[in-house]
Scaffold this motif. Structure first.
Motif, PDB file in Angstrom:
ATOM      1  N   PRO A   1     115.036 -14.834  61.964  1.00  0.00           N
ATOM      2  CA  PRO A   1     114.822 -14.274  63.219  1.00  0.00           C
ATOM      3  C   PRO A   1     115.410 -15.349  64.362  1.00  0.00           C
ATOM      4  O   PRO A   1     116.118 -14.453  65.137  1.00  0.00           O
ATOM      5  CB  PRO A   1     113.345 -14.280  63.331  1.00  0.00           C
ATOM      6  CG  PRO A   1     113.012 -14.167  62.140  1.00  0.00           C
ATOM      7  CD  PRO A   1     113.879 -15.211  61.035  1.00  0.00           C
ATOM      8  N   VAL A   2     115.485 -16.200  64.204  1.00  0.00           N
ATOM      9  CA  VAL A   2     115.772 -17.200  65.396  1.00  0.00           C
ATOM     10  C   VAL A   2     117.333 -16.919  65.458  1.00  0.00           C
ATOM     11  O   VAL A   2     118.036 -17.053  66.481  1.00  0.00           O
ATOM     12  CB  VAL A   2     115.382 -18.824  64.977  1.00  0.00           C
ATOM     13  CG1 VAL A   2     115.996 -19.579  66.288  1.00  0.00           C
ATOM     14  CG2 VAL A   2     114.067 -19.009  65.269  1.00  0.00           C
ATOM     15  N   LEU A   3     118.018 -16.924  64.266  1.00  0.00           N
ATOM     16  CA  LEU A   3     119.378 -16.932  64.090  1.00  0.00           C
ATOM     17  C   LEU A   3     119.935 -15.539  64.588  1.00  0.00           C
ATOM     18  O   LEU A   3     120.826 -15.562  65.379  1.00  0.00           O
ATOM     19  CB  LEU A   3     119.986 -17.120  62.683  1.00  0.00           C
ATOM     20  CG  LEU A   3     120.085 -18.531  62.042  1.00  0.00           C
ATOM     21  CD1 LEU A   3     120.301 -18.464  60.583  1.00  0.00           C
ATOM     22  CD2 LEU A   3     120.794 -19.441  62.771  1.00  0.00           C
TER      23      LEU A   3
ATOM     24  N   GLY B   1     122.823 -12.598  67.598  1.00  0.00           N
ATOM     25  CA  GLY B   1     122.780 -11.070  67.498  1.00  0.00           C
ATOM     26  C   GLY B   1     122.616 -10.377  66.207  1.00  0.00           C
ATOM     27  O   GLY B   1     122.306 -11.090  65.403  1.00  0.00           O
ATOM     28  N   ASN B   2     122.814  -9.334  66.116  1.00  0.00           N
ATOM     29  CA  ASN B   2     122.471  -8.652  64.805  1.00  0.00           C
ATOM     30  C   ASN B   2     123.774  -8.091  64.162  1.00  0.00           C
ATOM     31  O   ASN B   2     123.733  -7.198  63.208  1.00  0.00           O
ATOM     32  CB  ASN B   2     121.322  -7.456  64.972  1.00  0.00           C
ATOM     33  CG  ASN B   2     121.768  -6.330  65.793  1.00  0.00           C
ATOM     34  OD1 ASN B   2     122.898  -6.474  66.342  1.00  0.00           O
ATOM     35  ND2 ASN B   2     121.083  -5.138  65.667  1.00  0.00           N
ATOM     36  N   GLY B   3     124.833  -8.445  64.660  1.00  0.00           N
ATOM     37  CA  GLY B   3     125.955  -8.374  63.989  1.00  0.00           C
ATOM     38  C   GLY B   3     126.171  -9.028  62.606  1.00  0.00           C
ATOM     39  O   GLY B   3     125.289  -9.332  61.958  1.00  0.00           O
ATOM     40  N   MET B   4     127.461  -9.221  62.157  1.00  0.00           N
ATOM     41  CA  MET B   4     127.807  -9.952  60.989  1.00  0.00           C
ATOM     42  C   MET B   4     127.578 -11.382  61.083  1.00  0.00           C
ATOM     43  O   MET B   4     127.473 -12.252  60.119  1.00  0.00           O
ATOM     44  CB  MET B   4     129.302  -9.831  60.344  1.00  0.00           C
ATOM     45  CG  MET B   4     129.647  -8.334  60.021  1.00  0.00           C
ATOM     46  SD  MET B   4     131.234  -7.731  59.644  1.00  0.00           S
ATOM     47  CE  MET B   4     131.188  -8.498  57.909  1.00  0.00           C
TER      48      MET B   4
ATOM     49  N   TRP C   1     118.247  -6.935  56.289  1.00  0.00           N
ATOM     50  CA  TRP C   1     117.184  -5.973  56.036  1.00  0.00           C
ATOM     51  C   TRP C   1     116.227  -6.422  57.239  1.00  0.00           C
ATOM     52  O   TRP C   1     115.551  -5.722  57.810  1.00  0.00           O
ATOM     53  CB  TRP C   1     116.570  -6.565  54.719  1.00  0.00           C
ATOM     54  CG  TRP C   1     115.239  -5.839  54.457  1.00  0.00           C
ATOM     55  CD1 TRP C   1     115.113  -4.660  53.876  1.00  0.00           C
ATOM     56  CD2 TRP C   1     113.874  -6.656  54.191  1.00  0.00           C
ATOM     57  NE1 TRP C   1     113.787  -4.477  53.672  1.00  0.00           N
ATOM     58  CE2 TRP C   1     113.152  -5.515  53.738  1.00  0.00           C
ATOM     59  CE3 TRP C   1     113.421  -7.826  54.577  1.00  0.00           C
ATOM     60  CZ2 TRP C   1     111.556  -5.810  53.631  1.00  0.00           C
ATOM     61  CZ3 TRP C   1     112.102  -8.064  54.583  1.00  0.00           C
ATOM     62  CH2 TRP C   1     111.291  -7.129  54.086  1.00  0.00           C
ATOM     63  N   LEU C   2     116.445  -7.773  57.677  1.00  0.00           N
ATOM     64  CA  LEU C   2     115.504  -7.953  58.869  1.00  0.00           C
ATOM     65  C   LEU C   2     115.947  -7.490  60.132  1.00  0.00           C
ATOM     66  O   LEU C   2     115.183  -7.173  61.034  1.00  0.00           O
ATOM     67  CB  LEU C   2     115.317  -9.531  59.146  1.00  0.00           C
ATOM     68  CG  LEU C   2     114.477 -10.475  57.799  1.00  0.00           C
ATOM     69  CD1 LEU C   2     114.730 -11.597  57.914  1.00  0.00           C
ATOM     70  CD2 LEU C   2     113.009 -10.033  58.130  1.00  0.00           C
ATOM     71  N   ALA C   3     117.256  -7.518  60.450  1.00  0.00           N
ATOM     72  CA  ALA C   3     117.818  -6.909  61.572  1.00  0.00           C
ATOM     73  C   ALA C   3     119.287  -6.630  61.607  1.00  0.00           C
ATOM     74  O   ALA C   3     120.188  -7.636  61.366  1.00  0.00           O
ATOM     75  CB  ALA C   3     117.578  -7.877  62.923  1.00  0.00           C
ATOM     76  N   SER C   4     119.655  -5.524  61.519  1.00  0.00           N
ATOM     77  CA  SER C   4     121.029  -4.951  61.353  1.00  0.00           C
ATOM     78  C   SER C   4     121.062  -3.349  61.645  1.00  0.00           C
ATOM     79  O   SER C   4     120.107  -2.676  61.661  1.00  0.00           O
ATOM     80  CB  SER C   4     121.421  -5.304  60.176  1.00  0.00           C
ATOM     81  OG  SER C   4     122.863  -5.493  60.080  1.00  0.00           O
ATOM     82  N   SER C   5     122.396  -3.179  61.932  1.00  0.00           N
ATOM     83  CA  SER C   5     122.504  -1.532  62.155  1.00  0.00           C
ATOM     84  C   SER C   5     123.529  -1.010  60.982  1.00  0.00           C
ATOM     85  O   SER C   5     123.994   0.031  61.083  1.00  0.00           O
ATOM     86  CB  SER C   5     123.153  -1.350  63.478  1.00  0.00           C
ATOM     87  OG  SER C   5     124.372  -2.278  63.707  1.00  0.00           O
TER      88      SER C   5
END
Ligand SMILES: Nc1ncnc2c1ncn2[C@@H]1O[C@H](COP(=O)(O)OP(=O)(O)OP(=O)(O)O)[C@@H](O)[C@H]1O
Ligand SMILES: [Mg+2]
Lengths: 280, 288
Positions: free
Chosen positions: A136-138, A143-146, A223-227
Motif C-alpha cells: 500500500p505504501v508503494l 501510483g497504481n500503474g506498472m 489485486w490491491l490497487a490497479s486498473s
C-alpha cells in the motif's frame, strides 16, 4: 465425460509403445513418463472436478465447472489476454531488472571486498522487509500503474540472485583458478572465462526460485490497487460474481507462471551444453 | 648448447646445507642460468599445525636442459614446482627462472605449467581448453585455432577437439593439458606427473614426442614423475627427493645427449642409471 476419457487414452496409448532406442540417455518411454504421469493425474483431477460440479455436489458459485470455465474463456478470452500481457510485462520487467542488478552487484562483490562489506548488510536488511506488507505504501508513492509492480518484482528477484551469483562466481575450482593465474590472466578474463561460466548453474537456481514469485507478486499488487492486469481482473470479476471468469483468470495466471518457469528451464538446458552430455 | 653432458652417469651426493650444494653444482655446470632454487624452504601453516614441505632445497637446471624430480608421495615435489610457477611463495630461499622471480616469469609468460590434476574448464570443449593459453595471451582466433589443432594432433587427440573434458579418459585429459602447455611455446616447461594416467606404450610414445618438442623449442624442463625409466628418458639430471622435510638427497646425471631414441633403453648406461636411482630412492648412500 467421454471427451475426458478419450484424452486419458491418448497419452496412455502413446506411452504404451516404448521406443526401441536406448542409445543415448533415457529411453523415449522414460522421457515420456515425465510428461505422461503428471498429465494423467491432471486429467483425473479435471474429471473429478467436472463430476462434482456438474452433479451439483458443490455449488457453482463456490466452484465453477470446467465446462463453464472453458466457455468463460471463449467469451472473455480477449480481455483476459490483454490483461495478461500487462501482468507479464510487469513480471518480466521486474525479473530482468532485479536479476541483472543482483548479478552486477555480485560481480562487484567478487572484485571489491569494500563494496561487499558496505552493501551486503544493507541488502540483507532490505531482504528482511516484508514487501507485501508495504505494498500500500508503494502504491501511495509510485501510483497504481506498472511501476510499483515492477518495483516489487525487482525487490523479490534481486536478493536470491545476489546471493546465488555471489556464491557461483566464487565456485570455480581452485585448480581452474590456479590455471588462469599461471597463464597471467587479467581479472576481466577470469570473470568471463571462469567465474561467469562456473556460476551458470547457480544463476539458474536463482532464476528458477524467483520466476514464479515475480508473477505472483505482480498479481497481488494489481489485486490491491490497479486498473489493469490479471490481479485487477480477478477482483473485477469477483465483484461481478462472474465466477467462471475468476477461475479462467486464475488458470491464466497459473499457465503464465508455468510458462515463465518453463522458459527458464529451457534456457538452462541451452546455456549448459556441457552438462547435457554428463552422466544423467 | 654450451652445456656438456658427462659421458657416464655421475651421482652427486648432496649434503644438508644449501650453499655447499650450489658450489658442487657450479663446479660441474657451466651452463647458463635456467631454473634455480637456492636453499628453498616451504612450511605450510594451518593454525597451530605446521607442515615442513621443503627445507634447504637447492636445484640448478641450466637453460635448455631437462631435469626430473622423483621421490615418495608427499615429499614436496609439487610444492617445488608450484614455487617455480608462482602459485605459492617459498617461506625461505629464492627460486628464479632465467634470473627472474617466479612472479616476473609469470607476467612474461615464460613458463607453462602442466598441473598434476590436468585441469580443464568443464564448460569448454577440448579445442577451447587447448586454445585457452593463447586466448589469454591475446592471440588471433585463426592463429590460436591452428596452433591448438596442431598440438591436439601431436598428442594424438585428433577427432576429440569437440568433446567436453568429462567425455575423455584421464590420460586423454592429461594429453590435452600437455597440448595446452605446448601451444605457448614456453621457455620453461613445468610438468607435474603429466603422463601418470597413461599406459606404458602411450607414455613412451609421448615421452619421445616430448623430447622432439623440447629439442625443437630449446625449452628447459622440470618434470615430476614416479617412473624411474621416464625420468631417465626425459632428463639430463634426475633429482631424488626425500620426505619430511623435503630435500634433494641425490642428483643423478644422465649421460645421454639430447638425440635420444627408444634404443637408449638397451644401453648399459640406462640400466646403470636405473640401478642408481632405485638405490637412491630407497635412501641409500651414493654408489660411488
Ligand atoms: N596447501 C597445502 N597446505 C598444507 N599442506 C600442504 C599443502 N600442499 C602440500 N602440503 C603438504 O606438503 C607436503 C608435500 O606436498 P606435495 O604436494 O608437494 O607432495 P608431492 O611430492 O607432490 O606428492 P605426490 O607425489 O603425492 O604428488 C605434504 O606433506 C602435504 O601434506
Ligand atoms: Mg604432487
Amino acid at each position: 465425460m467421454s471427451a475426458v476419457d478419450a484424452s486419458v487414452l491418448i497419452p496412455a496409448t502413446a506411452a504404451a509403445t516404448p521406443a526401441p532406442v536406448a542409445d543415448e540417455g533415457p529411453t523415449r518411454w522414460e522421457r515420456a513418463r515425465k510428461v505422461v504421469l503428471p498429465a494423467l493425474l491432471l486429467v483425473a483431477g479435471l474429471a473429478l472436478w467436472q463430476y462434482v460440479t456438474a452433479t451439483g455436489k458443490i455449488d457453482a458459485l463456490i466452484l465453477a465447472s470446467p465446462a463453464a470455465i472453458v466457455s468463460a474463456f471463449s467469451t472473455s478470452g480477449g480481455e483476459i489476454l490483454a490483461n495478461m500481457l500487462v501482468t507479464l510485462g510487469e513480471a518480466l520487467a521486474g525479473f530482468a531488472i532485479g536479476n541483472t542488478l543482483g548479478l552486477l552487484i555480485a560481480i562487484a562483490f567478487v572484485h571489491s571486498d569494500l563494496t561487499r562489506r558496505t552493501i551486503y548488510p544493507l541488502a540483507i536488511a532490505a531482504e528482511a522487509v516484508p514487501i507485501v506488507a508495504i505494498i500500500p505504501v508503494l502504491i501511495l508513492w509510485l501510483g497504481n500503474g506498472m511501476a510499483p509492480k515492477i518495483f516489487i518484482a525487482v525487490f523479490l528477484t534481486f536478493f536470491p540472485m545476489l546471493v546465488n551469483a555471489y556464491r557461483g562466481l566464487r565456485s570455480a575450482d581452485t585448480d581452474v583458478k590456479e590455471l588462469l593465474y599461471t597463464l597471467s590472466a587479467s581479472p576481466r578474463q577470469v570473470l568471463f572465462m571462469v567465474r561467469l561460466p562456473a556460476s551458470v548453474p547457480f544463476l539458474f537456481n536463482a532464476l528458477k526460485l524467483t520466476a514464479c514469485t515475480c508473477v505472483v507478486s505482480s498479481i497481488v499488487a494489481e489485486w490491491l490497487a490497479s486498473s489493469e492486469g490479471l490481479g485487477f481482473l480477478i477482483t473485477l470479476y469477483g465483484a461481478r460474481y462472474q465466477i467462471p471468469e475468476v477461475w479462467a483468470t486464475a488458470l491464466t495466471c497459473t499457465a503464465m507462471s508455468l510458462c515463465v518457469f518453463g522458459a527458464v528451464v529451457v534456457a538452462e538446458r541451452l546455456a549448459m551444453p556441457w552438462r547435457r552430455t554428463a552422466s544423467t | 648448447m654450451s652445456f656438456r653432458f658427462p659421458r657416464f652417469p655421475v651421482s652427486a651426493p648432496v649434503r644438508d646445507t644449501g650453499p655447499m650444494m650450489t658450489t658442487t653444482m657450479a663446479a660441474s655446470d657451466p651452463g647458463p642460468i635456467g631454473l634455480r632454487a637456492e636453499a628453498v624452504g616451504m612450511t605450510y601453516r594451518r593454525g597451530q599445525h605446521e607442515t615442513v614441505a621443503l627445507a634447504e632445497c637447492s636445484l640448478d637446471i641450466p637453460r635448455g636442459t631437462w631435469a626430473s624430480l622423483i621421490g615418495a608421495s608427499g615429499c614436496g615435489k609439487s610444492t617445488l614446482l608450484r614455487i617455480f610457477a608462482d602459485i605459492v611463495k617459498p617461506t625461505a630461499g629464492v627460486a628464479t627462472l632465467h634470473g627472474l622471480s617466479p612472479a616476473q616469469a609469470r607476467a612474461n609468460r615464460t613458463f607453462a605449467l602442466v598441473s598434476q590434476q590436468s585441469t580443464m574448464l568443464p564448460w569448454r570443449k577440448i579445442l577451447g581448453n587447448v586454445e585457452l593459453g593463447l586466448e589469454v595471451a591475446g592471440a588471433q582466433p585463426v592463429e590460436r585455432r591452428n596452433t591448438a589443432m596442431q598440438m591436439i594432433e601431436l598428442v594424438g587427440l585428433a577427432g576429440f577437439e569437440n568433446a567436453y573434458p568429462h567425455e575423455l579418459s584421464g590420460g586423454m585429459r592429461q594429453r590435452a593439458a600437455i597440448a595446452r602447455a605446448l601451444t605457448l611455446r614456453p621457455q620453461f616447461l613445468l610438468m607435474d606427473e603429466p603422463f601418470g594416467a597413461l599406459d606404458e606404450i602411450t607414455r613412451e610414445k609421448l615421452n619421445f614426442e616430448l623430447l622432439r618438442i623440447l629439442r625443437e623449442t630449446g625449452a628447459t624442463m622440470l618434470l615430476v614423475t614416479h617412473s624411474i625409466s621416464e625420468a631417465i628418458i626425459l632428463s639430463d639430471q634426475v633429482a631424488v627427493m626425500t620426505p619430511r622435510p623435503g630435500r634433494i638427497s641425490h642428483l643423478v646425471r644422465i649421460g645421454f645427449g639430447h638425440d635420444r631414441t627408444a634404443a637408449m633403453r638397451d644401453d648399459p648406461r640406462f640400466t646403470a642409471c636405473e640401478a642408481e636411482l632405485r638405490h637412491a630412492l630407497h635412501g641409500g648412500a651414493p654408489l660411488h
